[in-house]
Scaffold this motif. Structure first.
Motif, PDB file in Angstrom:
ATOM      1  N   GLY A 186      27.689   7.973 -17.673  1.00 48.73           N
ATOM      2  CA  GLY A 186      27.625   8.079 -19.126  1.00 48.73           C
ATOM      3  C   GLY A 186      27.220   6.783 -19.810  1.00 48.73           C
ATOM      4  N   ASP A 187      27.382   5.658 -19.122  1.00 45.49           N
ATOM      5  CA  ASP A 187      27.121   4.364 -19.761  1.00 45.49           C
ATOM      6  C   ASP A 187      25.662   3.965 -19.698  1.00 45.49           C
ATOM      7  N   VAL A 188      24.952   4.554 -18.765  1.00 44.37           N
ATOM      8  CA  VAL A 188      23.578   4.126 -18.524  1.00 44.37           C
ATOM      9  C   VAL A 188      22.630   5.257 -18.902  1.00 44.37           C
ATOM     10  N   SER A 189      21.656   4.926 -19.713  1.00 43.14           N
ATOM     11  CA  SER A 189      20.642   5.946 -19.978  1.00 43.14           C
ATOM     12  C   SER A 189      19.480   5.726 -19.024  1.00 43.14           C
ATOM     13  N   THR A 190      18.865   6.801 -18.617  1.00 38.99           N
ATOM     14  CA  THR A 190      17.779   6.662 -17.650  1.00 38.99           C
ATOM     15  C   THR A 190      16.507   7.277 -18.196  1.00 38.99           C
ATOM     16  N   ASP A 191      15.411   6.771 -17.713  1.00 38.75           N
ATOM     17  CA  ASP A 191      14.108   7.246 -18.143  1.00 38.75           C
ATOM     18  C   ASP A 191      13.128   7.093 -16.991  1.00 38.75           C
ATOM     19  N   GLU A 192      11.993   7.695 -17.142  1.00 41.40           N
ATOM     20  CA  GLU A 192      10.976   7.557 -16.097  1.00 41.40           C
ATOM     21  C   GLU A 192       9.733   6.920 -16.681  1.00 41.40           C
ATOM     22  N   TRP A 193       9.202   5.964 -15.965  1.00 45.87           N
ATOM     23  CA  TRP A 193       7.900   5.410 -16.347  1.00 45.87           C
ATOM     24  C   TRP A 193       6.904   5.978 -15.333  1.00 45.87           C
ATOM     25  N   ALA A 194       6.103   6.915 -15.779  1.00 47.29           N
ATOM     26  CA  ALA A 194       5.216   7.622 -14.854  1.00 47.29           C
ATOM     27  C   ALA A 194       4.014   6.765 -14.501  1.00 47.29           C
ATOM     28  N   PHE A 195       4.314   5.594 -13.965  1.00 45.81           N
ATOM     29  CA  PHE A 195       3.251   4.653 -13.602  1.00 45.81           C
ATOM     30  C   PHE A 195       2.912   4.907 -12.134  1.00 45.81           C
ATOM     31  N   TYR A 196       2.042   5.881 -11.930  1.00 45.35           N
ATOM     32  CA  TYR A 196       1.747   6.287 -10.565  1.00 45.35           C
ATOM     33  C   TYR A 196       0.643   5.451  -9.946  1.00 45.35           C
ATOM     34  N   LEU A 197      -0.330   5.099 -10.758  1.00 43.78           N
ATOM     35  CA  LEU A 197      -1.558   4.585 -10.171  1.00 43.78           C
ATOM     36  C   LEU A 197      -1.946   3.259 -10.791  1.00 43.78           C
ATOM     37  N   LEU A 198      -2.201   2.286  -9.945  1.00 47.91           N
ATOM     38  CA  LEU A 198      -2.675   1.004 -10.433  1.00 47.91           C
ATOM     39  C   LEU A 198      -4.084   0.783  -9.898  1.00 47.91           C
ATOM     40  N   PRO A 199      -5.080   0.723 -10.781  1.00 47.82           N
ATOM     41  CA  PRO A 199      -6.426   0.441 -10.287  1.00 47.82           C
ATOM     42  C   PRO A 199      -6.511  -1.027  -9.871  1.00 47.82           C
ATOM     43  N   LEU A 200      -6.759  -1.254  -8.594  1.00 48.85           N
ATOM     44  CA  LEU A 200      -6.859  -2.633  -8.113  1.00 48.85           C
ATOM     45  C   LEU A 200      -8.281  -3.151  -8.281  1.00 48.85           C
ATOM     46  N   ASP A 201      -9.222  -2.244  -8.264  1.00 50.42           N
ATOM     47  CA  ASP A 201     -10.615  -2.628  -8.390  1.00 50.42           C
ATOM     48  C   ASP A 201     -11.376  -1.408  -8.883  1.00 50.42           C
ATOM     49  N   ASP A 202     -12.702  -1.555  -8.988  1.00 47.74           N
ATOM     50  CA  ASP A 202     -13.498  -0.430  -9.469  1.00 47.74           C
ATOM     51  C   ASP A 202     -13.310   0.801  -8.603  1.00 47.74           C
ATOM     52  N   ASP A 203     -13.083   0.580  -7.308  1.00 48.08           N
ATOM     53  CA  ASP A 203     -13.021   1.728  -6.414  1.00 48.08           C
ATOM     54  C   ASP A 203     -11.743   1.785  -5.587  1.00 48.08           C
ATOM     55  N   ILE A 204     -10.749   1.005  -5.971  1.00 46.51           N
ATOM     56  CA  ILE A 204      -9.477   1.065  -5.239  1.00 46.51           C
ATOM     57  C   ILE A 204      -8.344   1.319  -6.226  1.00 46.51           C
ATOM     58  N   ILE A 205      -7.592   2.356  -5.950  1.00 48.35           N
ATOM     59  CA  ILE A 205      -6.419   2.635  -6.761  1.00 48.35           C
ATOM     60  C   ILE A 205      -5.225   2.693  -5.825  1.00 48.35           C
ATOM     61  N   LYS A 254      -4.003 -19.197  -7.699  1.00 47.88           N
ATOM     62  CA  LYS A 254      -3.975 -17.735  -7.579  1.00 47.88           C
ATOM     63  C   LYS A 254      -5.340 -17.209  -7.998  1.00 47.88           C
ATOM     64  N   VAL A 255      -5.926 -16.384  -7.157  1.00 48.30           N
ATOM     65  CA  VAL A 255      -7.259 -15.880  -7.453  1.00 48.30           C
ATOM     66  C   VAL A 255      -7.242 -14.356  -7.360  1.00 48.30           C
ATOM     67  N   MET A 256      -7.876 -13.744  -8.331  1.00 50.33           N
ATOM     68  CA  MET A 256      -8.030 -12.297  -8.261  1.00 50.33           C
ATOM     69  C   MET A 256      -9.225 -11.996  -7.373  1.00 50.33           C
ATOM     70  N   LEU A 257      -9.016 -11.143  -6.402  1.00 52.08           N
ATOM     71  CA  LEU A 257     -10.136 -10.780  -5.534  1.00 52.08           C
ATOM     72  C   LEU A 257     -10.600  -9.378  -5.899  1.00 52.08           C
ATOM     73  N   ASN A 258     -11.620  -9.314  -6.737  1.00 48.31           N
ATOM     74  CA  ASN A 258     -12.189  -7.996  -7.039  1.00 48.31           C
ATOM     75  C   ASN A 258     -13.650  -8.162  -7.424  1.00 48.31           C
ATOM     76  N   SER A 259     -14.244  -7.074  -7.866  1.00 47.22           N
ATOM     77  CA  SER A 259     -15.681  -7.098  -8.100  1.00 47.22           C
ATOM     78  C   SER A 259     -16.059  -8.001  -9.267  1.00 47.22           C
ATOM     79  N   GLN A 260     -15.065  -8.440 -10.048  1.00 47.80           N
ATOM     80  CA  GLN A 260     -15.369  -9.365 -11.136  1.00 47.80           C
ATOM     81  C   GLN A 260     -15.792 -10.730 -10.580  1.00 47.80           C
TER      82      GLN A 260
END
Lengths: 851, 617
Positions: B134-153, B274-280
């Motif tokens: 009862g003390d804690v409220s819960t919720d969902e963050w529907a963060f299913y997919l993170l695009p890592l690059d143009d063609d990688i999720i 720290k370097v981002m490795l993607n198509s950019q």
């Protein structure tokens, strides 16, 4: 047709008409005399409680339920306590408010559904008067008790009783009261003499209606309009005051000249009408009072009075009841059912005598056309000249909607259709939808159905609600026909009706489970969006568990079956269904449920047959209940897992003794599992641990918990060669391994003497190249060179190269006449410094390749 | 690269929409707890979160302080605590402990748990059991997919692998189904679906259920085809040493959520970058799919080009110089910086990988793949173990040996295991139990044992579940059949021919021409045949569970496929390696496809085997 206006009465600037809806099908001996009557709005059902004051067991009051056309739907003797008030809910349930404050709810067919109480105060002081009201929040009940206090519930489906504050200065019963819905709150408006009060949750506020006739000493009757926007007050001086419910101004006041308090007073007002009007009923007399510019004396004869009169009256042959609707008033008597309403503008325009409105002309034109008279063209021209043909068509279509007689509807629609022929680009939607609506309306107005809805009410109520009403009346075929005809999406339409049908079907106790289940599946088979689990829930609620299970079999989504199965305590079945659904969360729900429901042994047995559930539960136990996990393995005689469990546990254990005993348990389990390898490995680990402890105690070297290899390395690094040697022997460490180990340990320590001794101790099982390499790695070429000669011929080239002896490498390579090795050495030579070697190598290569 | 492009590859859809959706929802959830609050973030959600919403955004929505979730008592003065966590039992327990500690101390706060990507009933049970529901409220963050690059999720769910394949816990299946459904509703409808593997089949079924429940909107699809594949269909590929630049970076520096931290040895300064490795990253984009042996020549060519570009400014007048500085210089500088980083990285890789032992390691791997000189390989592995070269690498070689040889001979199995335990400690007894359960490292058994077990199990329970059980058991003791598969799908090119790594012929270039990744070969074959026809023998060896579904009547196009059907979404259930992505990119270029890789996580051999260790719990 000519008589359309025959039942019209003028009032102010508008006309009123009274249409007969039905000749009542009931047969009431005494009419409505001595009856408690409740008729639901929107052409809803009528409930009668005959002689409600009867109390003796031999002569009980009779409760009867009829459709609006007087077709009987239920009838039974009232056996509960005395009833004060009847009322209908928005979902066509009958509320019976008893004197003691208990409210009983019945369905349309007189089936008891449930009851609730209006609280202790009501129980003690009794209900003096009760009112059932409707608001956007549902159906509410308001009660005034014998102690003159109000108790109110805004929504009976979400019962929250509110006791309203006391009214100051109220000695007896208020002279009249009504319920208002204002500012999203239900309030009570009451009159005590001439004083008006508004009661809300917290306060009682006195209010005054502006411009109330000063002759009045008391307000004896009041009524609030269907929309809660308008209020009408009737005073003891015979005045009717009309105004908005916020009491900010006054719309009209009419003097009726009747001083007796009326039996009933209701608003009669079209939604868009400019004119306020109320209908007031005394015993045999009905009066319609409207706007009044100046009060003109009106005779109380039976027929209408002169034009611009603020009122006109009717004589009533029989005891009657008024039912307010959103666009008029229904008058129900012992024999008839009539609708009194203001004539809608479109109808007035068309049918008013000598009207020249485009719609009227179009209707005329069409009449002439049917008579094959050329006048049709004249009329048509007249409309077209003013380019009002579109308007004319629209008027006819609209008027058709307001007409009750199918014949009139038809002639208006035909006229509209005729007019449309002379128009290009006229949008057809209005015409088409009106035709559809009227077809539906005529079907439900049909005597056997008995829902006398007007078009405005139908639009307000929506098709969905109409379907619901039909479903409540169990008129499933008609409901389905209407859904199909209106092309309502299956999900909202046909499927919904079928679901209700099925829910009703499963309650038929006389039929066998098999039969019902088959009937349901046959009928529902192809319908989309049917939830069998809901139907099954219905079956379960009336105690038919077996039927419910059969029905659940038809549910395609196994996930939907689970909650009900659990409720029915078919937990095993629920578990397999949950697993079938693939929704782990659901499986988990069932597992938790089972855990609490079953004894441990049965629970484990159940899990054993369900690997998915079992692994899920294991996961849970791993983090939450380690001991349960152990029990689980024990029950299964899974000695292998038990062994693993003990090994895992031993790593979380700090104390050595406890750790050893855990490992011993692991050994036992592994033995039982016939996993000799694991048993032996664990035993060795125990031996190693003991050894490590000894070393720590004796030599102070921290090695506890190290792997065998690391321990030996550590010992060698610390110069404890004897102990290392002992491990090597005790644990039968392969020679190669030991040599590698000692080699790197000594090199790391740069203990070159010891290394040399070691190299000479016996023939190296790993050869001598590693000796060379390890020395080079530690930058000691001098030491490295010592071992080069010992390296076997295959690796000699490499050894020479490692210490950087090109010449030696070249010699070795040439000696072996190996072409790749020669090339390897060649690649290391630089032409500037090693030209001699280069030459020799090249020559050797030449000969080597020749061969 | 000198590819002959068969057809212009279609354009990829824009996946940044996924980020926007996730961000909007997160903000909405934060606003649900109005006022200042401290936010506790699960460690492995930090990097993904960083891609979605930065600290400034969080602060804008009244997040006061940010903490990492660590399993220890907290120090926070705020009276509102918000926890952004994965639905894990331990973490929820930790939150419950905090609440209970506050209660004991008489402190009153508001608590909210945001589960990402969904909450599990088990978690709520914990809250209930700990008496804080009862003390804690819960919720969902529907963060299913993170695009890592143009063609990688990525789903960023590394635990999917262990939970699903080892523990037999299918809790993430619904997540995968929902993720697919999200992609379907944003970029679909997918008209074709292929797949292989038990999880693939389940995910497909769950997804279809979601599709049928929801409303259907007709829209022009961006993606036409979807291919689902279980990781356990092909364990060999992720276990091989990666030699393509991007894969190598991951093996050595561990790419985390699309970014990598280069240490001082790469940056040749005392700072890490720290370097981002993607198509950019233009430099990276050109070399990511290259075999490492080509990278240096590419980089030096690049350096020369850069020099020429710089040199342009000589002989410029003032005006030209001005435009040069304002337009080009910045780009050149940026490129310069990236170039030097990648050269640094390559040097560092060279130092580690060009040594003799790496060559020998590769040679052993190739021998195992070819089934050649197995005894020598075993000897090499033995030495590897004896010398404690690397705990994970030894294990990797053992697994490769077992997978390619259909299990180890009992004698070898015992001796190698014993030696491994001596080297790395007895706790690896549990690791071996896990590997065995997964079928990664097994003992060769006489053929009938499995069927005996099956019939035993079958008698135990009714027929319906027996099928499922058999399924489960066959994954326990399944054969890898690698050799037969390799022959049938010609995974190992004929040796002896020279393989020019600069001009790749086929996907084998990913592994120096020694091996075509099984997973990618399957995808290639199925797309070519438009289904599994002709691959019956192969699927039988892979334990079946294949499917090919064409939705609606969109079929019937003769030969020429529409653009959308040439955009193919490949979903790896259990993770995929960068090498596989590179192979698919190559395949796409060859055949005029565009592949979008959706994976539960980026996998490499080390991550895969680390997940098998039991010591972490």
């Amino acid at each position: 047709m000519a008589f359309v206006t025959a039942n019209w009465n003028p009032l102010g600037e508008a006309f009123y008409r009274k249409i007969e809806l039905y000749e009542m099908g009931w047969n009431l001996r005494d009419g409505l005399r001595d009856c408690l009557v409740a008729a639901a709005p929107y052409g809803g059902p009528i409930a009668l409680l005959k002689e409600p004051q009867r109390r003796s067991p031999s002569a009980r009051p009779q409760l009867e339920i009829y459709s609006s056309s007087g077709v009987s739907m239920a009838s039974f003797a009232w056996k509960s306590g005395p009833v004060k008030q009847l009322g209908w809910t928005v979902s066509d349930d009958l509320l019976c408010v008893q004197e003691d404050g208990t409210v009983l709810i019945y369905d349309l067919f007189g089936g008891f559904k449930r009851h609730f109480s209006m609280g202790n105060e009501v129980l003690q002081n009794h209900v003096m008067e009760a009112k059932v009201f409707h608001s956007p929040y549902g159906t509410g009940v308001a009660i005034i008790t014998g102690a003159f206090r109000f108790t109110l519930a805004t929504n009976i489906d979400d019962l929250k009783l509110r006791r309203l504050p006391e009214i100051p200065g109220l000695q007896g019963a208020p002279s009249c009261w009504a319920v208002l819905t204002q500012d999203r709150q239900s309030k009570v408006l009451l009159a005590n003499g001439v004083d008006l009060f508004i009661l809300d949750n917290t306060a009682c506020t006195p209010v005054t209606p502006p411009g109330l006739s000063p002759q009045a000493n008391s307000i004896v009757h009041m009524t609030v309009s269907f929309s809660y926007k308008y209020l009408a007050l009737f005073t003891d001086s015979g005045h009717v005051w009309m105004g908005p419910t916020n009491l900010k101004d006054k719309l009209s006041e009419v003097e009726t000249k009747v001083r007796t308090p009326p039996r009933q007073m209701v608003w009669c007002r079209r939604p868009k009408s400019q004119q306020p009007s109320v209908v007031i009923m005394w015993d045999r007399h009905l009066l319609v009072a409207g706007e009044c510019k100046d009060t003109i004396q009106a005779g109380l004869s039976t027929v209408a009075v002169s034009v611009l009169d603020p009122m006109f009256g009717y004589h009533l042959d029989d005891e009657s009841v008024l039912v307010p609707e959103l666009d008029g008033v229904r008058i129900i008597s012992g024999t008839h059912h009539e609708l009194l309403q203001e004539v809608p503008a479109a109808c007035e325009e068309i049918f008013k005598i000598a009207s020249m409105a485009p719609g009227a002309l179009l209707l005329e034109a069409h009449k002439e056309y049917e008579k094959e008279s050329q006048k049709a063209d004249e009329y048509l021209r007249e409309i077209k000249e003013q380019s009002l043909l579109g308007e004319a068509v629209r008027q006819c279509v609209e008027a058709a909607g307001y007409e009750h007689e199918p014949e009139t509807q038809k002639s208006l629609l035909r006229a509209a259709s005729f007019g449309k022929c002379f128009l290009s680009n006229f949008p057809p939607e209005q015409f088409v939808s009106m035709c559809r609506d009227l077809r539906v309306l005529n079907a439900v107005r049909e005597y056997t159905v008995g829902i006398p809805l007007t078009h405005s009410q139908y639009k307000q109520m929506t098709v969905q609600v109409l379907i619901d009403r039909l479903v409540y009346r169990k008129l499933y075929p008609l409901a389905i026909e209407i859904c199909r005809y209106l092309k309502t999406p299956e999900y909202q339409g046909v499927s919904r009706v079928l679901k209700h049908w099925a829910c009703c079907k499963v309650q038929q106790k006389e039929e066998a489970d098999e039969v019902i289940a088959r009937a349901v599946s046959v009928k529902l088979g192809e319908a989309a969006g049917i939830s069998y689990s809901e139907i099954a829930a219905g079956a379960y609620e009336c105690g038919r568990t077996e039927l419910a299970i059969k029905l659940l079999e038809f549910e395609p989504r196994s996930g939907e079956q689970v909650p009900l199965l659990l409720k029915m305590k078919r937990s095993q079945l629920a578990l397999s269904k949950a697993i079938e659904s693939g929704d782990t969360d659901l499986v988990y729900t069932v597992v938790t449920y089972l855990k609490n429901e079953m004894n441990r042994g049965d629970f484990f047995m159940t899990l054993r047959n369900q690997p998915v559930a079992l692994s899920l539960y294991r996961q849970f136990c791993k983090y939450q209940e380690q001991d349960t996990l152990k029990d689980l393995f024990n029950q299964d005689d899974d000695h292998q897992e038990l062994g693993n469990f003990y090994v895992r546990a031993s790593y979380q254990e700090g104390k050595l003794e406890a750790r050893l005993s855990l490992l011993q348990s692991a050994v036992d389990e592994y033995n039982k599992a016939k996993n000799e390898f694991a048993a032996k490995a664990t035993e060795e680990e125990m031996r190693l641990l003991r050894f490590q402890r000894r070393v720590e105690e004796e030599k102070g070297e921290r090695v506890l918990g190290y792997s065998l290899q690391d321990t030996m390395h550590c010992l060698l690094a610390a110069g404890l060669h004897k102990q290392a040697e002992q491990l090597y022997k005790d644990f039968r460490v392969p020679d190669k391994r030991y040599w590698w180990l000692k080699l790197s340990a000594l090199a790391e320590k740069e203990d070159w003497d010891e290394l040399e001794k070691f190299a000479k101790s016996k023939k190296s099982p790993i050869g001598y190249l590693p000796f060379v390499e390890v020395c080079v790695k530690h930058h000691n070429k001098y030491e490295a060179k010592k071992y080069v000669s010992k390296v076997n011929p295959e690796q000699k080239v490499k050894a020479h190269l490692a210490v950087g002896e090109l010449e030696g490498a070249a010699e070795a390579a040439i000696e072996r006449r190996s072409e790749p090795e020669i090339s390897l050495v060649l690649s290391r030579c630089s032409p500037a410094t090693d030209s001699a070697i280069l030459d020799r190598l090249n020559r050797a290569r030449a000969t080597a390749t020749k061969k | 690269m000198a590819h002959s492009r068969r057809r212009d590859a279609p354009e990829l859809p824009d996946f940044s929409l996924l980020k926007r959706l996730a961000k909007d929802q997160l903000i909405y959830l934060l606003e649900q707890l109005p006022g200042r609050k401290d936010l506790f973030i699960e460690a492995d959600l930090m990097s993904p979160l960083d891609r979605i919403a930065n600290v400034t955004t969080l602060k804008q929505h009244e997040v006061d302080k940010l903490y990492k979730v660590e399993n220890k008592p907290i120090v926070s003065m705020c009276d509102q605590l918000c926890f952004l966590i994965r639905p894990r039992i331990q973490t929820v327990k930790w939150v419950a402990d905090i609440v209970n500690a506050d209660k004991a101390a008489g402190k009153f706060r508001r608590y909210k748990i945001i589960f990402s990507p969904q909450k599990f009933y088990a978690c709520e049970t914990i809250l209930e059991e700990q008496g804080v529901y009862g003390d804690v409220s819960t919720d969902e963050w529907a963060f299913y997919l993170l695009p890592l690059d143009d063609d990688i999720i990525s789903l960023e769910l590394p635990e999917f692998f262990r939970d699903n394949f080892l523990e037999g816990d299918q809790r993430w299946m619904m997540t995968a189904g929902s993720a697919l459904h999200l992609l379907h509703s944003l970029y679909g409808p997918f008209s074709k679906a292929y797949g292989i593997g038990r999880s693939a089949k389940m995910t497909y079924a769950l997804w279809r259920e979601l599709v049928e429940e929801g409303e259907q909107r007709a829209r022009k699809p961006d993606i036409g085809t979807v291919f689902l594949i279980d990781r356990d269909v092909d364990f060999v590929t992720p276990l091989c040493s990666q030699v393509v630049y991007e894969g190598l970076m991951d093996d050595i520096f561990r790419i985390k959520c699309g970014s990598v931290e280069f240490g001082p040895d790469v940056t040749s300064s005392d700072k890490s970058v720290k370097v981002m490795l993607n198509s950019q990253d233009k430099v990276f984009n050109e070399i990511r799919n290259e075999h490492f042996s080509n990278v240096f020549s590419f980089l030096s060519q690049k350096a020369r080009n850069l020099q020429t570009a710089y040199d342009k400014r000589r002989g410029m007048d003032i005006k030209q110089m001005k435009t040069f500085v304002s337009e080009e210089l910045k780009g050149l500088k940026q490129e310069h910086r990236l170039l030097s980083l990648h050269i640094g990285a390559s040097e560092s890789v060279m130092k580690k990988k060009t040594k003799q032992d790496f060559q020998e390691l590769l040679k052993t791997e190739h021998c195992l793949l070819e089934g050649f000189e197995i005894r020598e390989c075993i000897a090499y592995i033995e030495e590897h173990i004896n010398r404690q070269v690397s705990m994970i690498d030894s294990l990797r070689l053992l697994c490769l040996l077992s997978l390619t040889e259909n299990g180890l001979l009992p004698k070898d199995y015992r001796s190698l295991k014993a030696q491994y335990l001596q080297s790395y400690g007895i706790e690896h007894l549990l690791t071996f139990a896990n590997l065995r359960q997964l079928g990664l490292l097994v003992e060769q058994q006489p053929g009938e044992t499995l069927t005996v077990m099956e019939s035993k199990v079958g008698k135990l329970v009714n027929d319906k579940t027996a099928g499922k059980l058999t399924d489960a058991f066959s994954s326990l003791a399944k054969k890898s059949n690698f050799r037969a598969l390799s022959k049938r799908l010609s995974l190992v090119p004929k040796s002896g021919e020279d393989y020019d790594l600069r001009i790749p012929r086929d996907m084998a270039y990913i592994f120096s021409g020694a091996y075509v990744p099984l997973s990618c070969r399957l995808i290639e074959q199925v797309l070519e045949r438009d289904g599994w026809t002709g691959l019956e023998e192969v699927t039988r060896m892979l334990n079946g569970n294949e499917f090919a579904v064409t939705a609606g009547n969109s079929g019937g196009e003769s030969g020429l496929k529409t653009d959308t059907q040439r955009i193919i979404l490949v979903m790896f259930l259990g993770g995929c390696s960068y090498s596989e992505i590179s192979a698919l990119r190559f395949l796409g270029k060859e055949r005029g496809y565009k592949f979008i890789v959706v994976t539960t996580a980026i996998l490499n051999s080390a991550r895969m085997l680390e997940a098998m260790l039991d010591s972490h719990m």
